[in-house]
Design an enzyme around this catalytic site. Structure first.
Site, PDB file in Angstrom:
ATOM      1  N   PRO A  87       0.842  -1.207   0.000  1.00 26.15           N
ATOM      2  CA  PRO A  87       0.000   0.000   0.000  1.00 26.15           C
ATOM      3  C   PRO A  87       0.874   1.252   0.000  1.00 26.15           C
ATOM      4  O   PRO A  87       1.475   1.612   1.007  1.00 26.15           O
ATOM      5  CB  PRO A  87      -0.803  -0.127   1.305  1.00 26.15           C
ATOM      6  CG  PRO A  87       0.027  -1.010   2.182  1.00 26.15           C
ATOM      7  CD  PRO A  87       0.774  -1.931   1.280  1.00 26.15           C
ATOM      8  N   VAL A 101       5.772   1.520   7.469  1.00 27.28           N
ATOM      9  CA  VAL A 101       6.078   2.880   7.915  1.00 27.28           C
ATOM     10  C   VAL A 101       4.785   3.668   8.077  1.00 27.28           C
ATOM     11  O   VAL A 101       3.937   3.662   7.177  1.00 27.28           O
ATOM     12  CB  VAL A 101       6.991   3.584   6.884  1.00 27.28           C
ATOM     13  CG1 VAL A 101       7.345   4.987   7.353  1.00 27.28           C
ATOM     14  CG2 VAL A 101       8.242   2.760   6.616  1.00 27.28           C
ATOM     15  N   ASP A 119       5.943   2.227   2.024  1.00 27.89           N
ATOM     16  CA  ASP A 119       5.027   1.113   2.259  1.00 27.89           C
ATOM     17  C   ASP A 119       4.333   1.366   3.596  1.00 27.89           C
ATOM     18  O   ASP A 119       4.969   1.296   4.653  1.00 27.89           O
ATOM     19  CB  ASP A 119       5.816  -0.197   2.293  1.00 27.89           C
ATOM     20  CG  ASP A 119       4.916  -1.427   2.433  1.00 27.89           C
ATOM     21  OD1 ASP A 119       3.756  -1.281   2.848  1.00 27.89           O
ATOM     22  OD2 ASP A 119       5.402  -2.544   2.139  1.00 27.89           O
ATOM     23  N   HIS A 120       3.029   1.633   3.548  1.00 25.34           N
ATOM     24  CA  HIS A 120       2.311   2.020   4.759  1.00 25.34           C
ATOM     25  C   HIS A 120       2.093   0.846   5.720  1.00 25.34           C
ATOM     26  O   HIS A 120       1.641   1.045   6.857  1.00 25.34           O
ATOM     27  CB  HIS A 120       0.965   2.652   4.402  1.00 25.34           C
ATOM     28  CG  HIS A 120       0.619   3.823   5.253  1.00 25.34           C
ATOM     29  ND1 HIS A 120       0.880   3.874   6.610  1.00 25.34           N
ATOM     30  CD2 HIS A 120       0.038   5.013   4.955  1.00 25.34           C
ATOM     31  CE1 HIS A 120       0.460   5.025   7.110  1.00 25.34           C
ATOM     32  NE2 HIS A 120      -0.048   5.742   6.118  1.00 25.34           N
ATOM     33  N   ARG A 121       2.404  -0.382   5.294  1.00 26.05           N
ATOM     34  CA  ARG A 121       2.363  -1.502   6.233  1.00 26.05           C
ATOM     35  C   ARG A 121       3.527  -1.422   7.211  1.00 26.05           C
ATOM     36  O   ARG A 121       3.419  -1.839   8.369  1.00 26.05           O
ATOM     37  CB  ARG A 121       2.453  -2.835   5.480  1.00 26.05           C
ATOM     38  CG  ARG A 121       1.310  -3.134   4.533  1.00 26.05           C
ATOM     39  CD  ARG A 121       1.589  -4.389   3.731  1.00 26.05           C
ATOM     40  NE  ARG A 121       2.834  -4.269   2.954  1.00 26.05           N
ATOM     41  CZ  ARG A 121       3.326  -5.249   2.194  1.00 26.05           C
ATOM     42  NH1 ARG A 121       2.687  -6.412   2.126  1.00 26.05           N
ATOM     43  NH2 ARG A 121       4.444  -5.066   1.515  1.00 26.05           N
TER      44      ARG A 121
END
Length: 451
Positions: free
Chosen positions: A245, A425, A421-423
């Site tokens: 994501p 960070v 990567d929002h998973r």
């Protein structure tokens, strides 16, 4: 004695490679480990050494073809050898030649022709490993694929079109047959009373069945085969975009002081022969910032249910080449002084453009920088290099009015774009990282505070 050399496994799970050029010809005498050809994988251009000493009896593929791992490349006649198999014509394999010149045959007959034209699988003990490995067992029947590839299915022809019921192979010229294969049109559905099928009929059938397909028949349309680095880069970008994501954040900063520093370094005689530019300084700022927010260099391991956080920086540099985008990385960039880092970046960029980077240099990166400013672009939302959690785009530096010490002055300004990567960070960590990078480029002396 006759020996066959097949395309070896070049590592990294690659299943095929494109033949760039032959460095030998049929009839040449070659020595052990003499370079036979150059092939291009998803990673780099690789030289193939000869596993035998002898005479080249046959080359099984032409430049530009994609060859599967385990497919025949070269047939050698070794000292005291036996008679070779009959040569094939330029059109491809014996099976291809037979199928092109004879009436349509049942699939079982075609299978028999293919089996007769291909060598029996070698025992495992007889295989000779070269480079990384020799490829998968049981692939001896694989053959080089010729471009353009035939579509897997034929387009349906409108029911109003006349159809031949004679059972004979439809007549047409070679260019028309080639066009029909390209557009996925079944010539048998267009043949009438033994009359040759025309180009116009093929184009009309393709347009009626799938209007968009007729675009390829326009003589003004240029064709660019999707292969090599570009093919694999496209696949990697799709995987990245639909797996991680992505989120992005931006900052625009005054980099005038950085340019003053770089100008002073360029005039320092002690640094003659070293080219230290904005990209190198940005790379150093990224390494320092990663020391404070290491999750930007981490990886998401779905299978293990873990986030892997490295204690080092293997810094990727995105390089545009004639073959497509590649991202070689500088190993242990975090431990390099600015001058050494600049030299290392210059070296891998040159190697990438020459096509000489190794597979090892193209894997294992932890963070990537892409310098879109060289194209006059201010910023964007770059896609993550697969497996990585952060990528920074460096935009163009522009001279423009900017607030400085309470007044408006002409300053050098640039935009930094960070995708992450929002998973792995969250937004706060991404903002801290970007602020640290921006701080170094705004005031290079701040680098002394980030250690």
């Amino acid at each position: 004695m006759i020996q066959e050399f097949r395309l070896p496994d070049l590592g990294e799970g690659l299943t095929d490679a494109e033949l760039v050029q032959w460095l030998v010809a049929e009839g040449d005498a070659v020595e052990l480990n003499q370079t036979l050809a150059e092939v291009e994988t998803a990673k780099a251009v690789v030289e193939l050494p000869s596993p035998f000493a002898g005479a080249v009896q046959r080359l099984h593929a032409a430049a530009g073809e994609t060859v599967e791992v385990g497919a025949p490349l070269v047939t050698f006649a070794l000292a005291g050898g036996e008679a070779a198999a009959p040569p094939q014509d330029d059109s491809g394999s014996i099976a291809d030649a037979a199928a092109e010149s004879a009436p349509a045959a049942p699939s079982a007959a075609v299978d028999a022709i293919v089996s007769a034209s291909e060598p029996e699988p070698e025992p495992a003990a007889a295989r000779q490993a070269t480079l990384v490995g020799y490829g998968a067992a049981g692939r001896s029947g694989a053959r080089a694929r010729r471009r353009p590839r035939r579509p897997g299915t034929m387009l349906p022809v409108p029911t109003s079109a006349p159809i031949s019921t004679s059972g004979e192979r439809p007549r047409s010229t070679p260019p028309v047959r080639h066009l029909a294969r390209t557009l996925g049109v079944d010539l048998a559905q267009l043949a009438v009373d033994g009359r040759p099928v025309t180009r116009a009929e093929v184009e009309s059938a393709a347009a009626a069945a799938a209007p968009g397909a007729a675009l390829g028949a326009d003589p003004r349309m240029r064709r660019h085969p999707i292969r090599g680095v570009r093919k694999h880069t496209a696949a990697a970008m799709v995987r990245s975009a639909f797996t991680a994501p992505h989120a992005s954040t931006f900052v625009t900063i005054d980099v005038t002081e950085s340019l003053h520093l770089l100008d002073a370094l360029s005039r320092d005689r002690a640094l003659d022969g070293h080219r230290i530019g904005v990209l190198s300084l940005t790379a150093k700022a990224v390494c320092l910032a990663l020391g404070r927010t290491p999750l930007l260099g981490a990886r998401w391991d779905e299978e293990a249910g873990e986030i892997l956080e490295p204690t080092y920086v293997h810094l990727g540099i995105a390089v545009a080449t004639d073959r497509g985008l590649v991202v070689p990385n500088v190993r242990d960039a975090h431990a390099m002084p600015l001058v050494d880092l600049a030299d290392a970046i210059a070296d891998i960029v040159s190697a990438a453009r020459a096509g000489t980077v190794t597979p090892a240099q193209l894997t294992g990166g932890t963070f990537t920088i892409t310098n879109v400013g060289v194209f006059g672009v201010d910023g964007g939302t770059p896609i993550l290099n697969p497996g990585e959690s952060g990528i920074l785009a460096l935009g163009a530096i522009r001279r423009q009015p900017w607030e400085h010490e309470g007044e408006i002055a002409l300053r050098d300004v640039a935009t930094l774009s960070l995708s992450f990567d929002h998973r792995v960070v969250d937004g706060a960590e991404a903002a801290r990282f970007l602020t640290d990078v921006a701080g170094v480029l705004r005031e290079p002396g701040r680098a002394l505070l980030l250690r």
